[in-house]
Write an enzyme that holds these catalytic residues in place. Structure first.
Site, PDB file in Angstrom:
ATOM      1  N   ASP A  36      10.201   9.428   0.339  1.00 29.00           N
ATOM      2  CA  ASP A  36      10.152   8.874  -1.013  1.00 29.00           C
ATOM      3  C   ASP A  36       9.902  10.024  -1.988  1.00 29.00           C
ATOM      4  OD1 ASP A  36       9.916   6.262  -2.708  1.00 29.00           O
ATOM      5  OD2 ASP A  36       8.271   7.561  -3.387  1.00 29.00           O
ATOM      6  N   GLU A  86       9.114  11.095  -6.176  1.00 34.45           N
ATOM      7  CA  GLU A  86       8.800  10.757  -7.562  1.00 34.45           C
ATOM      8  C   GLU A  86       9.422  11.842  -8.424  1.00 34.45           C
ATOM      9  OE1 GLU A  86       7.576   7.931  -8.214  1.00 34.45           O
ATOM     10  OE2 GLU A  86       6.963   7.450  -6.155  1.00 34.45           O
ATOM     11  N   HIS A 127       3.936   3.581  -6.381  1.00 38.65           N
ATOM     12  CA  HIS A 127       4.729   4.604  -7.076  1.00 38.65           C
ATOM     13  C   HIS A 127       4.185   6.015  -6.857  1.00 38.65           C
ATOM     14  CE1 HIS A 127       7.351   1.730  -8.988  1.00 38.65           C
ATOM     15  NE2 HIS A 127       6.295   1.043  -9.424  1.00 38.65           N
ATOM     16  N   ASP A 184       4.252   5.068  -0.901  1.00 33.82           N
ATOM     17  CA  ASP A 184       5.508   4.317  -0.854  1.00 33.82           C
ATOM     18  C   ASP A 184       6.249   4.570   0.456  1.00 33.82           C
ATOM     19  OD1 ASP A 184       4.814   3.489  -3.347  1.00 33.82           O
ATOM     20  OD2 ASP A 184       6.592   4.279  -4.376  1.00 33.82           O
TER      21      ASP A 184
END
Length: 574
Positions: A30, A32, A171, A176
């Site tokens: 994941d 960001e 998030h 995540d």
């Protein structure tokens, strides 16, 4: 040829289908980021969890300095601030460590298109090759597995709640990724209950696979994991499609998975009633058998079947003042094979330029020429034999020059054309110099290919060997440019007795008198490329394999420089 019956009734064992899911290593990742554009935005955090068989093998997580400010709206979502990433490494330093962590694994991400796009862009930006992993998107898998009633939303938070994930997504990259692990395991349990037990079956289960493809996957059950040729057969016993494979079962299975997206071949699979096969000693034999089957059956779904006679030849006409003619059928002394009519026309122009062969197409009488000089005569590019300005004896040296150039006995005309090109370049007439360069390149390429193919086709017998990479040998017996026999000597087996058996059992080949001795240009080209590969050894030949000293092969280094200077023309002319 092996024929399978009732193939649709065969059920493959799960281990035969590929890698069992319990033995597959997944890296759930994941990211960001500062925004949604991989080209304009940057990564601020990466989190990844490596799992296999339901067990966590390791985790990878770090904040990343994006090299720019993080927009307030992103801060409000992720909670990652500029202060938090100020001392973090840049992704240029993080990427190699992540690639090593994820090496050899299947990538998993929730809405994988987003994460994979950023990772691919990072690899491109920092000079790392993209590993091209198999990718599983838990959003796509969820939409395939779950009903609308079960999961009105496929957002990660909703799926994590549905599957009782141990980590609540927030998030942040690692949290995540951990939640996505639990979602993945929940989805795999669902598909496992309907028979999806391997990675290949999982990829096959994606929505892109048609029901027909999925229903007919049993057609590959009887195929061996050996090199060979496969034939998709139609309902009237017609051959629909022919292909080659180093592993027959694995290759044919791909037609029933998501990797096969071509509408034409999906249509073929829908029509197919079974798959026949021919096992081969090694890939060269498979390629040759494929060409022969294509020629014999002309399958409607093979593109190469649409224009089987695609070789062209240049020959001198039989008349007092011979001219160059483009023909389909090779004749003694002809130049070829040439892959397209356009290329053949280009070679004609080049030959006319360097030899003086007349460009006009009219027949000219040796005793009563009745023509009138054309514009080429006024430009001193033709000596107007049509008007009686040139006798048969005066024209004959041009014919001899063309014949010797084709036979590899003369290269002076090439040097003269190269000199003219240099003179034009020095005079800064660059466009005209480029025309001469391209004309010379076309001619050198055609002459070199023809002479190399012709020299191989002239040999009564060649026995060649290549290492199989496992301590054994792959053998090919070639007669007049055709593959007459093929075999292997595995590690521990004496090779020369195998060679003797292959030679004794090899096909008898009777040559014709054309430049390729009757061999198919396509097959001859495949054989020559195999022989040209580094590591190929000549075990024995009936006579020395040679080319004339003045063949076009002497111009290969010049041709390489010319092609490097104009890469676009290289692709269009080959």
């Amino acid at each position: 040829m092996t024929t399978a019956s009732e193939t649709t009734q065969v059920q493959l064992a799960f281990d035969e289908l590929g890698t069992p899911l319990r033995d597959t290593t997944f890296v759930v990742v994941d990211l960001e980021t500062t925004g949604g554009s991989a080209e304009q935005d940057a990564i601020t955090e990466i989190g990844a969890v490596k799992v296999r068989g339901g067990e966590v093998l390791g985790e990878f997580a770090t904040l990343v300095d994006p090299g720019r400010g993080i927009p307030p709206e992103i801060v409000s979502i992720t909670g990652i601030t500029d202060a938090m990433v100020s001392a973090a490494p840049t992704f240029e330093h993080v990427l190699p460590a992540f690639l090593e962590f994820a090496s050899g694994a299947v990538f998993v991400a929730h809405n994988s298109g987003f994460d994979m796009t950023f990772l691919k862009e990072a690899c491109k930006r920092y000079g790392y090759p993209w590993p091209k992993p198999a990718v599983v998107c838990t959003v796509k898998l969820a939409r395939r597995v779950l009903t609308r009633d079960e999961a009105p939303s496929c957002r990660l938070s909703a799926l994590a709640q549905l599957f009782h994930a141990r980590t609540t997504p927030n998030h942040r990259a690692l949290a995540d990724a951990r939640a996505t692990v639990d979602v993945l395991h929940g989805l795999l349990e669902r598909v496992g209950s309907i028979g999806v037990q391997s990675l290949e079956e999982l990829m096959d289960y994606l929505p892109e696979v048609t029901a027909t493809q999925r229903r007919k996957r049993g057609m590959a059950a009887h195929l061996p994991e050996e090199p060979g040729v496969y034939l998709f057969m139609g309902p009237r016993e017609e051959v629909l499609y022919v292909g080659t494979a180093t592993n027959l079962r694995r290759r044919v299975r791909q037609y029933f998975t998501a990797s096969e997206t071509r509408p034409r071949l999906r249509e073929m699979v829908a029509l197919a009633s079974r798959v026949d096969f021919v096992t081969c000693a090694h890939p060269l034999e498979a390629q040759v058998r494929e060409l022969r089957l294509l020629s014999a059956h002309k399958p409607s779904y093979n593109r190469r079947s649409r224009n089987p006679n695609h070789s062209w030849w240049l020959t001198l006409t039989d008349e007092p003042f011979p001219r160059l003619s483009v023909v389909r059928t090779p004749r003694p002394g002809a130049l070829g094979p040439i892959r397209s009519r356009r290329m053949a026309d280009d070679v004609v122009l080049a030959l006319q330029e360097v030899t003086g062969i007349r460009p006009c197409t009219q027949r000219i009488s040796a005793t009563r020429p009745t023509g009138k000089p054309c514009a080429l005569a006024e430009l001193h590019r033709c000596q107007a034999p049509c008007a009686g300005r040139q006798s048969v004896e005066e024209y004959a040296p041009f014919v001899v020059t063309a014949q010797e150039l084709v036979a590899g006995l003369r290269t002076r005309p090439l040097a003269e054309l190269a000199s003219r090109m240099e003179v034009l370049a020095q005079a800064q007439r660059y466009e005209q110099a480029a025309v001469e360069r391209d004309r010379l390149a076309v001619l050198v390429r055609a002459l070199d290919r023809a002479q190399r193919l012709g020299s191989l086709a002239a040999l009564a017998e060649v026995v060649a060997a290549r290492s199989d990479g496992k301590g054994g040998w792959l053998f090919a017996v070639i007669r007049y440019g055709r593959l007459a026999s093929a075999g292997v000597a595995p590690r521990g087996v004496r090779p020369m007795p195998v060679v003797a058996q292959l030679v004794a059992a090899a096909e008898t080949v009777l040559p014709s008198d054309d430049p390729l001795r009757g061999a198919s240009p396509e097959e001859l080209g495949v054989v020559l490329r195999w022989l040209d590969q580094p590591g190929t050894r000549l075990v024995q030949t009936s006579e020395p394999w040679w080319q004339p000293v003045r063949s076009a092969g002497r111009w290969r280094s010049w041709l390489a420089r010319a092609e490097a200077a104009v890469p676009r023309q290289r692709t269009t002319s080959e």
